[in-house]
Motif scaffolding. Structure first.
Motif, PDB file in Angstrom:
ATOM      1  N   ASP A 193       0.781  -1.251   0.093  1.00 60.42           N
ATOM      2  CA  ASP A 193      -0.028  -0.019   0.078  1.00 60.42           C
ATOM      3  C   ASP A 193       0.888   1.399   0.081  1.00 60.42           C
ATOM      4  OD1 ASP A 193      -2.361  -1.421   0.071  1.00 60.42           O
ATOM      5  OD2 ASP A 193      -2.802  -1.136   1.940  1.00 60.42           O
ATOM      6  N   HIS A 194       1.864   1.298   0.719  1.00 60.82           N
ATOM      7  CA  HIS A 194       2.764   2.515   0.843  1.00 60.82           C
ATOM      8  C   HIS A 194       3.518   2.568  -0.374  1.00 60.82           C
ATOM      9  CE1 HIS A 194       6.101   4.933   2.874  1.00 60.82           C
ATOM     10  NE2 HIS A 194       5.428   5.555   2.588  1.00 60.82           N
ATOM     11  N   TYR A 195       4.161   1.469  -0.877  1.00 62.31           N
ATOM     12  CA  TYR A 195       4.773   1.438  -2.291  1.00 62.31           C
ATOM     13  C   TYR A 195       3.783   2.239  -3.371  1.00 62.31           C
ATOM     14  CZ  TYR A 195       6.688   0.063  -6.677  1.00 62.31           C
ATOM     15  OH  TYR A 195       7.462   0.109  -7.882  1.00 62.31           O
ATOM     16  N   HIS A 196       2.466   1.554  -3.317  1.00 62.70           N
ATOM     17  CA  HIS A 196       1.855   2.323  -4.525  1.00 62.70           C
ATOM     18  C   HIS A 196       1.285   3.533  -4.214  1.00 62.70           C
ATOM     19  CE1 HIS A 196       1.571  -1.330  -6.883  1.00 62.70           C
ATOM     20  NE2 HIS A 196       0.936  -1.927  -5.686  1.00 62.70           N
ATOM     21  N   GLN A 197       1.206   4.020  -3.020  1.00 64.74           N
ATOM     22  CA  GLN A 197       0.782   5.612  -2.885  1.00 64.74           C
ATOM     23  C   GLN A 197       2.086   6.258  -3.126  1.00 64.74           C
ATOM     24  OE1 GLN A 197      -2.292   6.723  -1.487  1.00 64.74           O
ATOM     25  NE2 GLN A 197      -1.195   8.601  -2.433  1.00 64.74           N
ATOM     26  N   GLN A 198       3.057   5.864  -2.761  1.00 63.95           N
ATOM     27  CA  GLN A 198       4.275   6.643  -3.351  1.00 63.95           C
ATOM     28  C   GLN A 198       3.999   6.959  -4.723  1.00 63.95           C
ATOM     29  OE1 GLN A 198       5.152   8.280  -0.094  1.00 63.95           O
ATOM     30  NE2 GLN A 198       7.215   7.982  -0.838  1.00 63.95           N
ATOM     31  N   VAL A 199       4.122   5.765  -5.405  1.00 65.55           N
ATOM     32  CA  VAL A 199       4.241   5.835  -6.911  1.00 65.55           C
ATOM     33  C   VAL A 199       3.071   6.782  -7.337  1.00 65.55           C
ATOM     34  CG1 VAL A 199       3.613   4.634  -9.061  1.00 65.55           C
ATOM     35  CG2 VAL A 199       5.130   3.619  -7.478  1.00 65.55           C
ATOM     36  N   ARG A 200       1.928   6.815  -6.827  1.00 67.62           N
ATOM     37  CA  ARG A 200       0.619   7.566  -7.234  1.00 67.62           C
ATOM     38  C   ARG A 200       1.123   9.177  -7.064  1.00 67.62           C
ATOM     39  NH1 ARG A 200      -2.584   3.311  -5.093  1.00 67.62           N
ATOM     40  NH2 ARG A 200      -2.716   4.500  -3.065  1.00 67.62           N
ATOM     41  N   ASP A 201       1.823   9.426  -5.783  1.00 67.07           N
ATOM     42  CA  ASP A 201       2.121  10.725  -5.464  1.00 67.07           C
ATOM     43  C   ASP A 201       3.093  11.331  -6.412  1.00 67.07           C
ATOM     44  OD1 ASP A 201       0.262  10.634  -3.329  1.00 67.07           O
ATOM     45  OD2 ASP A 201       2.022  10.386  -1.624  1.00 67.07           O
ATOM     46  N   VAL A 207       5.754  15.891 -12.709  1.00 61.18           N
ATOM     47  CA  VAL A 207       6.926  15.610 -12.983  1.00 61.18           C
ATOM     48  C   VAL A 207       7.227  14.485 -13.893  1.00 61.18           C
ATOM     49  CG1 VAL A 207       9.477  15.382 -12.609  1.00 61.18           C
ATOM     50  CG2 VAL A 207       7.970  16.961 -11.230  1.00 61.18           C
ATOM     51  N   LEU A 208       6.618  13.236 -13.500  1.00 62.10           N
ATOM     52  CA  LEU A 208       6.687  11.984 -14.436  1.00 62.10           C
ATOM     53  C   LEU A 208       5.204  11.868 -15.381  1.00 62.10           C
ATOM     54  CD1 LEU A 208       8.117   9.763 -11.696  1.00 62.10           C
ATOM     55  CD2 LEU A 208       9.290  11.154 -13.081  1.00 62.10           C
ATOM     56  N   ARG A 209       5.458  11.323 -16.407  1.00 64.02           N
ATOM     57  CA  ARG A 209       4.414  11.336 -17.286  1.00 64.02           C
ATOM     58  C   ARG A 209       3.619   9.882 -17.001  1.00 64.02           C
ATOM     59  NH1 ARG A 209       2.680  12.102 -22.701  1.00 64.02           N
ATOM     60  NH2 ARG A 209       1.579  10.547 -23.457  1.00 64.02           N
ATOM     61  N   ASP A 210       4.150   9.018 -16.583  1.00 66.81           N
ATOM     62  CA  ASP A 210       3.336   7.638 -16.166  1.00 66.81           C
ATOM     63  C   ASP A 210       4.281   6.770 -15.325  1.00 66.81           C
ATOM     64  OD1 ASP A 210       5.224   6.496 -17.921  1.00 66.81           O
ATOM     65  OD2 ASP A 210       4.001   7.078 -19.571  1.00 66.81           O
ATOM     66  N   GLU A 211       3.539   5.577 -15.079  1.00 65.75           N
ATOM     67  CA  GLU A 211       4.168   4.705 -14.303  1.00 65.75           C
ATOM     68  C   GLU A 211       5.342   4.152 -14.612  1.00 65.75           C
ATOM     69  OE1 GLU A 211       3.043   0.978 -11.182  1.00 65.75           O
ATOM     70  OE2 GLU A 211       1.568   1.993 -12.493  1.00 65.75           O
TER      71      GLU A 211
END
Length: 369
Positions: A193-201, A207-211
């Motif tokens: 959950d924390h990993y995916h939240q960091q990626v979403r943030d 600054v980044l276009r996508d995952e």
């Protein structure tokens, strides 16, 4: 047994001069033609037109993965030859080059957004995917393999030259790659959950276009149920690529077992991990590395042996111990790709000769005496 897949980026070069050629679209057209005739399509474009990428099918037996890598390299060489060029497993071009960004909306966005950082990213890496049972297991693995990734940089280092000069690094690719704002070692995440939240943030910043632009040294793949380890240079010798895959699968399995046993990850911060990666990129196997357990200098061979010992249980269970030992001994004896490139230059006298010989080495042929 965990499956392993490999993605390799290859440099497209003039067969006579060794200079990079911006012909990926033409080479991919040949690959598509052959795929329509029944050959599997494993090739893709990359950020620059001087590059060609392939991805193997997932394998559980390392001899089958080795055959896949050699097959893909041979097919890439044949497709390139049909367009009058060659492929070389070089992580940077030894000769001067003016990179040309490939077509497509995503790559044009990246070129506009990141300017010279994107323009200069003509670098070729090797990404190893290892299957995991869940995102939770995958993040537990990411948290526990962090200290060992710098050793993989030293083993794979294959980019000593940049724009016609000796960079004085073994892996200058990693220095260029580190200019991306999302690249490098990641924090300890603790949970999926924390990993995916960091990626979403991170994506939410704009600054980044996508995952796909989450360029951590190791990440959860956004396309496959795998952990994707991304620190390595593309390796000159395909046997080194297989060795990397063996060791990375061992790291993933060892980390998963530690997680299931309740063992916490090492608490090294990102700043120390960056220093370990820099040391590995600078010197490869020819000096001291930072030991993953202590983050203090130790002889490179000692650190490499520590990695092997760390994953030995997983290697034993997979039947990989003896071939890994033999491959590692050979690598320590002959040197990594950076050492081989410098040796070719010293013997042959020109960077053009370096590229020409590396074209042959890419397909697993022996170096000239």
């Amino acid at each position: 047994m965990r499956s392993v897949g490999v993605e390799e980026e290859l440099l497209l070069v003039d067969a006579d001069t060794g200079e990079p050629r911006a012909v990926s679209a033409a080479v991919l057209a040949v690959a598509s033609r052959d795929a329509a005739a029944g050959e599997e399509q494993v090739f893709e474009s990359e950020l620059h037109r001087q590059q060609l990428e392939f991805a193997t099918r997932p394998q559980t037996r390392m001899e089958e993965l080795a055959a896949e890598i050699r097959r893909c390299r041979a097919e890439a060489a044949q497709h390139a030859e049909d367009r009058g060029v060659a492929v070389a497993a070089l992580a940077t071009s030894p000769l001067p080059v003016s990179p040309s960004v490939a077509g497509g909306r995503r790559y044009h966005w990246m070129a506009e957004r990141f300017g010279l950082t994107a323009q200069e990213q003509l670098t070729c890496g090797c990404h190893v995917h290892v299957s995991v049972d869940s995102d939770e297991e995958g993040v537990a693995v990411l948290d526990r393999i962090r200290p060992w990734l710098s050793v993989l940089i030293a083993l794979s280092a294959n980019s000593p030259f940049w724009q016609g000069q000796d960079s004085h690094y073994s892996s200058y690719r990693s220095q260029v790659w580190g200019r991306w704002p999302s690249a490098g070692p990641a924090q300890i995440f603790g949970s999926a959950d924390h990993y995916h939240q960091q990626v979403r943030d991170m994506i939410g910043t704009g600054v980044l276009r996508d995952e796909g632009m989450i360029y951590f040294d190791a990440r959860l793949s956004h396309r496959y149920p795998t952990v994707e380890v991304r620190v390595a240079d593309v390796c000159l010798n395909p046997d080194t690529t297989v060795l990397l895959a063996v060791l990375i699968r061992g790291l993933v399995e060892t980390a998963a077992r530690q997680w299931r046993a309740g063992a916490p990850p090492a608490r090294h911060g990102e700043l120390l991990l960056r220093l370990a990666a820099w040391q590995a990129a600078r010197y490869g196997l020819e000096n001291r590395l930072l030991h993953p357990r202590t983050m203090r200098p130790a002889p490179a061979e000692t650190v490499v042996r520590a990695l092997f010992d760390h994953v030995r249980g997983a290697l034993d269970d997979h039947g990989d111990t003896r071939p890994a030992q033999e491959a590692l001994a050979g690598l320590l004896r002959t040197g990594n790709g950076a050492s081989l490139q410098r040796a070719i230059l010293e013997r042959a006298g020109s960077l053009r000769d370096v590229v020409t010989e590396c074209v042959h080495l890419t397909r697993g042929q022996r170096p000239r005496p």
